[in-house]
Design a protein around this motif. Sequence first.
Motif, short mmCIF file in Angstrom:
data_model
loop_
_atom_site.label_atom_id
_atom_site.label_comp_id
_atom_site.label_asym_id
_atom_site.label_seq_id
_atom_site.Cartn_x
_atom_site.Cartn_y
_atom_site.Cartn_z
N SER A 1 0.83 -1.21 0.00
CA SER A 1 0.00 0.00 0.00
C SER A 1 0.86 1.25 0.00
CB SER A 1 -0.89 0.01 1.24
OG SER A 1 -0.09 0.14 2.41
N ALA A 2 0.22 2.38 -0.30
CA ALA A 2 0.92 3.67 -0.25
C ALA A 2 1.40 3.96 1.17
CB ALA A 2 -0.01 4.78 -0.74
N GLY A 3 0.65 3.49 2.17
CA GLY A 3 1.05 3.70 3.56
C GLY A 3 2.37 3.02 3.88
N THR A 4 2.54 1.78 3.40
CA THR A 4 3.80 1.06 3.62
C THR A 4 4.96 1.80 2.96
OG1 THR A 4 2.62 -1.05 3.67
CG2 THR A 4 5.00 -1.13 3.33
N VAL A 5 4.73 2.28 1.76
CA VAL A 5 5.76 3.05 1.06
C VAL A 5 6.11 4.30 1.85
CG1 VAL A 5 6.38 4.25 -1.07
CG2 VAL A 5 5.00 2.17 -1.17
N GLY A 6 5.10 4.95 2.40
CA GLY A 6 5.33 6.17 3.17
C GLY A 6 6.19 5.91 4.40
N ILE A 7 5.90 4.83 5.12
CA ILE A 7 6.70 4.47 6.31
C ILE A 7 8.15 4.20 5.91
CG2 ILE A 7 7.04 2.70 8.07
CD1 ILE A 7 3.99 2.37 8.14
N TYR A 8 8.32 3.43 4.85
CA TYR A 8 9.67 3.09 4.40
C TYR A 8 10.41 4.31 3.89
CZ TYR A 8 13.31 0.18 2.27
OH TYR A 8 14.50 -0.42 1.94
N TRP A 9 9.70 5.19 3.19
CA TRP A 9 10.32 6.40 2.64
C TRP A 9 10.84 7.30 3.76
CZ3 TRP A 9 12.45 8.07 -1.53
CH2 TRP A 9 12.64 9.45 -1.74
N PHE A 10 10.09 7.40 4.85
CA PHE A 10 10.55 8.21 5.98
C PHE A 10 11.88 7.67 6.49
CE2 PHE A 10 10.91 9.72 10.28
CZ PHE A 10 10.36 10.99 10.25
N MET B 1 12.02 7.90 14.41
CA MET B 1 10.89 7.60 13.54
C MET B 1 9.60 8.26 14.05
SD MET B 1 11.95 5.81 10.97
CE MET B 1 10.50 5.02 10.29
N GLY B 2 9.49 8.43 15.35
CA GLY B 2 8.31 9.06 15.92
C GLY B 2 8.11 10.49 15.48
N LEU B 3 9.17 11.13 14.94
CA LEU B 3 9.02 12.49 14.45
C LEU B 3 7.99 12.57 13.33
CD1 LEU B 3 12.78 13.60 14.33
CD2 LEU B 3 11.04 14.34 15.98
N GLY B 4 7.81 11.49 12.60
CA GLY B 4 6.85 11.49 11.50
C GLY B 4 5.43 11.14 11.94
N GLY B 5 5.25 10.79 13.19
CA GLY B 5 3.93 10.43 13.69
C GLY B 5 3.94 9.02 14.25
N PRO B 6 2.98 8.69 15.08
CA PRO B 6 2.95 7.37 15.73
C PRO B 6 2.91 6.20 14.74
CG PRO B 6 1.37 8.86 16.76
CD PRO B 6 1.87 9.55 15.53
N GLU B 7 2.24 6.39 13.59
CA GLU B 7 2.13 5.30 12.63
C GLU B 7 3.44 5.00 11.93
OE1 GLU B 7 0.51 9.01 10.47
OE2 GLU B 7 0.88 8.28 12.50
N ILE B 8 4.43 5.87 12.07
CA ILE B 8 5.72 5.69 11.40
C ILE B 8 6.67 4.83 12.24
CG2 ILE B 8 7.70 6.90 10.37
CD1 ILE B 8 5.16 7.40 8.91
N VAL B 9 6.41 4.74 13.54
CA VAL B 9 7.32 4.04 14.45
C VAL B 9 7.50 2.57 14.05
CG1 VAL B 9 7.70 3.35 16.86
CG2 VAL B 9 6.77 5.60 16.33
N GLY B 10 6.53 2.00 13.38
CA GLY B 10 6.64 0.61 12.95
C GLY B 10 7.77 0.37 11.97
N GLY B 11 8.34 1.43 11.42
CA GLY B 11 9.46 1.29 10.50
C GLY B 11 10.82 1.36 11.15
N THR B 12 10.88 1.27 12.48
CA THR B 12 12.16 1.38 13.18
C THR B 12 13.12 0.26 12.79
OG1 THR B 12 11.05 2.43 15.07
CG2 THR B 12 13.26 1.55 15.45
N PRO C 1 2.55 -7.13 9.99
CA PRO C 1 2.11 -5.77 9.63
C PRO C 1 3.06 -5.07 8.67
CG PRO C 1 3.03 -5.81 11.86
CD PRO C 1 2.93 -7.24 11.41
N GLU C 2 2.69 -3.83 8.30
CA GLU C 2 3.41 -3.07 7.28
C GLU C 2 4.88 -2.85 7.61
OE1 GLU C 2 1.07 0.47 7.02
OE2 GLU C 2 -0.24 -0.34 5.45
N GLY C 3 5.17 -2.61 8.88
CA GLY C 3 6.55 -2.36 9.27
C GLY C 3 7.47 -3.52 8.93
N PHE C 4 6.96 -4.76 9.01
CA PHE C 4 7.77 -5.93 8.69
C PHE C 4 7.99 -6.05 7.17
CE2 PHE C 4 6.51 -6.92 12.97
CZ PHE C 4 7.57 -7.68 13.47
N GLN C 5 7.00 -5.62 6.40
CA GLN C 5 7.19 -5.62 4.95
C GLN C 5 8.31 -4.64 4.55
OE1 GLN C 5 3.46 -5.22 2.74
NE2 GLN C 5 2.34 -6.02 4.52
N ALA C 6 8.33 -3.49 5.21
CA ALA C 6 9.39 -2.52 4.96
C ALA C 6 10.75 -3.09 5.37
CB ALA C 6 9.10 -1.22 5.72
#
Length: 518
Positions: free
Chosen positions: A265-274, A339-350, A409-414
């Motif tokens: 999804s675009a959301g997964t790309v967004g997390i990874y891009w951050f 990662m939290g600087l981008g918002g709580p939903e971004i932390v999954g990309g740590t 979840p998405e963070g693991f895909q990233a």
Amino acid sequence: MSQPPITPVTTPPPDKGGDDMATLAKGGRTNTLGFILRLLGGLPFLFVGFRLYGVDEMGRFAAAFVVIEIFALICALGEKRGLAQRLTEGIETDEDTPANLVFDAMLVSLVVSGLACLLLITFPAIIFPNGTGSDFDMWMIAAIPAFALTEILLAAQAYRYDIATTVRARAVVEPWVKSIGITAFFFIPALAGGGIALAFLAAIYAALLTALYSFLRTYGLPKAWRPRPRYLSKMTSRALPLIGADVIERGTRLLDVFLLGQFTSAGTVGIYWFAKEVVSLPQKLKTSFEPILAPVITKNLKTGNMDAIASQVRQVGFWIIALQAGIALTLAIPGEAVMGLGGPEIVGGTGALAILLAAEVIASMAVVSESVLVYIARKRNLAISVGVITLQGTLSVGFILLVQHWGYPEGFQAAGAAAALFVALGVASLVKSLVLKTLLKAPVSNWRWPLVWAAAPAVIVGFIFTEFTPEWVEIIIGGPAIFAAYFWVIWKYGFDEADKVLFRKNVAPIDSDLNASN
């Protein structure tokens, strides 16, 4: 208004090995400072973009950006490294003025850029696999010719040892225009929906104007220049291996984002891009030396001084890995807070952030080796690069689909995409360094054990801050403390006098193994 003075263009005078290293140190120091400024200038764009526009919109932008950058590198014709060689040959044979040679490249670049833009307009799914967010998004395609021309102009300036222009264009003007623009457009109702795309486009063209101004001051306008189809065709054909090397080298950093856009999804790309943008500083450290390394290497190749080249590869390679390791620890240990600087939903990309940082450290040897291989073994280097990016693509798709199959979840895909990049870059470093060692008949490794010794106190300091302080303290105080602990040890036990030249503004040529062959 009076015209700015035109600096006469002459062939750089021949240097001894110590002068070469002083030149490399000065250029790398300037560019490294520039990329720190670029990170600082780019952070507001990330923060504002993710906070105001959301993860999905930034994910769409990321998927489009990687396609634009790849096409722009193709349109730049490999001149980031090839222009230095063409300028050297042209000046020595007195066939053309330097400005004419640069305009040759710019003409072909514009033609190829036009074809690339037509292709993407015709098949928009290539650049927007998850659809567009606004009517302005398609205008991002117009960045391709500006991006490509800027690369050529900055390469011309680098040939004159002018790295300051690269810093101004890429590290000051571009990120700050982008950061200011995304905020300004958000509060203009008619443009708010396309704020990300418009800010990006404005930044790319602002960088082009900055580079063009410096180029005209240095080289002036071409004299009696006219298109020469036969010469331009020969130039383009000769550039193909360099184009392939540039695209594949950069493509290894962008393929993961592209594949995530195709399979997630675009959301997964967004997390990874951050996470990728946070990693941009240690990543850019490798390329900090490329503009100034090219003319130094071509000069030593002309004289057959392979020992000097091997020494420069070892030295620059160590500079890069030493700085990268310190920055990687500084960003990875307080990773959740960063990662939290981008918002709580971004932390999954740590997890992805930590793997990406490790990947950039291990990739340093591949990049420095390639800076020589593109001149002495172009086809072999290209073949290796093709194999590496194929490996990365296969692993990326495999890891992403496996994680999806297991229901993570998405963070693991990233993290799966990041792991594929780590493996591919590790293979590239090993193979390319071995090939270069064989061709130069001299060691080229940048590894030293003090890198491990310096990491130990950094980890201890980081553990204290992450366990016993709030997140804002981790970032503002803990990050610098981690880097300071690392740098003190690496400076005391890892850097010799030849290494310390990187941090000295006024330095005489050094006598070491760097110029032993002279």
